[in-house]
Design an enzyme around this catalytic site. Structure first.
Site, short mmCIF file in Angstrom:
data_model
loop_
_atom_site.label_atom_id
_atom_site.label_comp_id
_atom_site.label_asym_id
_atom_site.label_seq_id
_atom_site.Cartn_x
_atom_site.Cartn_y
_atom_site.Cartn_z
CD GLU A 98 -2.27 0.86 3.06
OE1 GLU A 98 -3.03 1.73 3.45
OE2 GLU A 98 -1.93 -0.12 3.77
CG ASP A 201 16.20 -1.23 10.88
OD1 ASP A 201 16.94 -0.47 11.54
OD2 ASP A 201 16.39 -1.46 9.67
P1 ADP Z 1 14.87 0.56 2.22
O1 ADP Z 1 14.44 -0.85 2.42
O2 ADP Z 1 15.71 0.75 1.01
O3 ADP Z 1 15.55 1.16 3.46
P2 ADP Z 1 12.36 1.85 2.89
O4 ADP Z 1 11.42 0.74 3.10
O5 ADP Z 1 12.94 2.47 4.13
O6 ADP Z 1 13.56 1.43 1.91
O7 ADP Z 1 11.63 2.96 2.01
C1 ADP Z 1 12.31 4.10 1.52
C2 ADP Z 1 11.48 5.36 1.74
O8 ADP Z 1 10.23 5.23 1.08
C3 ADP Z 1 11.13 5.61 3.19
O9 ADP Z 1 12.10 6.39 3.82
C4 ADP Z 1 9.79 6.31 3.13
O10 ADP Z 1 9.97 7.71 2.98
C5 ADP Z 1 9.17 5.78 1.86
N1 ADP Z 1 8.18 4.71 2.10
C6 ADP Z 1 8.42 3.47 2.64
N2 ADP Z 1 7.30 2.72 2.63
C7 ADP Z 1 6.33 3.49 2.07
C8 ADP Z 1 4.95 3.28 1.76
N3 ADP Z 1 4.35 2.12 2.02
N4 ADP Z 1 4.26 4.30 1.20
C9 ADP Z 1 4.87 5.47 0.91
N5 ADP Z 1 6.16 5.74 1.15
C10 ADP Z 1 6.90 4.76 1.74
#
Ligand code: ADP
Length: 292
Positions: A98, A201
């Protein structure tokens, strides 16, 4: 950007998983991630959040992240994006979830966040661990169950990473010995505590303010562990208001002596960062160990 041929392959793989025809019209890079490529994709069914990585290097990573997100959602404590599909396409492994629109914090944001985390931490089971190993960043996280936190922390967290660092020539043998000494000392530091459902984390890059003005957490490394691990991690990298810690403490107080345990809880994320990025993080590991 995702090139057009990969976009088509991903659209096909996602359609198959969801049993709904999905056509990706546009993929926009979302910054902030350290490990994966992350995108907001615009499709015929609306926006989704998509993570990509190399299918051969980390084949299990997104399946584990999917399971972690589901475990956190089941707790019904904090907002967590709904994971939708995981699979491979065009040499990439993907995780679709989502898309969470960013909002503005409402009144008691920090108190509310703390209350949600406390509710999540109240979810318990008999043993520390998780049904499968998972990942923190790109590092494998062992989750073999133990009924005692000190044993779990030594055998599944501190010693495997110390050994990995030693094998890679990053950690010296004197530090390995100090770590072993600390591990023997852990039962004296940690009073009995029930296993708590952890994000695993919890740094400020792993939550955002959702459309309802409340915290939404993601990118977890879930397991049942000691709840001071989540709080130690939050403190380590900052970005959490002091109101958050005060509120948590008033809702679900920590056992006496928690102040002395902060550094010990931070050793694990510091080891992870030592292995991933080296340098200053290793100095912090040594500083904490010097006290034991
Ligand atoms: P990684 O696994 O590379 O660390 P993240 O899961 O932390 O990546 O996601 C990177 C960025 O994307 C996050 O810092 C956040 O700003 C954004 N983000 C993560 N999940 C969502 C989501 N479900 N919807 C919108 N933005 C998201």
């Amino acid at each position: 950007m995702i090139d057009e041929s990969l976009q088509i392959l991903l659209g096909g793989a996602i359609s198959e998983k969801l049993q709904v025809k999905i056509h990706i019209n546009e993929a926009k890079n979302v910054g902030g991630g350290e490990i994966n490529e992350t995108f907001r994709i615009n499709t015929n069914e609306g926006y989704f959040f998509l993570k990509l990585n190399d299918a051969t290097r980390y084949p299990e990573m997104f399946r584990q992240e999917f399971a972690g997100l589901e475990a956190l959602r089941k707790a019904r404590a904090l907002a967590v994006p709904r994971p939708l599909a995981t699979g491979t396409a065009g040499g990439k492994t993907f995780l679709l979830m989502e898309f969470i629109q960013k909002g503005n914090a409402i009144g008691d944001f920090w108190e509310d966040f703390a209350a949600g985390l406390a509710r999540q931490h109240m979810q318990t089971q008999d043993t520390f661990g998780f049904p499968t190993p998972n990942y923190i960043g790109t590092i494998k996280q062992y989750n073999t169950p133990y009924s005692n936190w000190s044993v779990f922390y030594a055998f599944n967290r501190l010693m495997p990473l110390t050994k990995l660092g030693y094998d890679e020539g990053i950690i010296e043998s004197s530090v390995v010995k100090q770590m072993e000494r600390l591990c023997r000392h852990l039962p004296k530091l940690f009073p009995q505590e029930k296993p708590a459902l952890l994000h695993g984390d919890l740094w400020s890059g792993n939550f955002l303010i959702g459309p309802d003005g409340k915290a939404c957490i993601y990118d977890p490394a879930v397991y049942y562990g000691h709840r001071e691990m989540d709080l130690g991690m939050a403190r380590l990298f900052g970005g959490f208001d002091t109101r958050f810690y005060y509120a948590y403490q008033s809702i679900y107080p920590l056992a006496p002596g928690w102040q002395q345990r902060i550094g010990v809880c931070q050793l694990y994320p510091l080891l992870v960062h030592t292995l991933l990025f080296g340098g200053n993080y290793y100095s912090s590991v040594r500083e904490i160990l010097a006290a034991y």
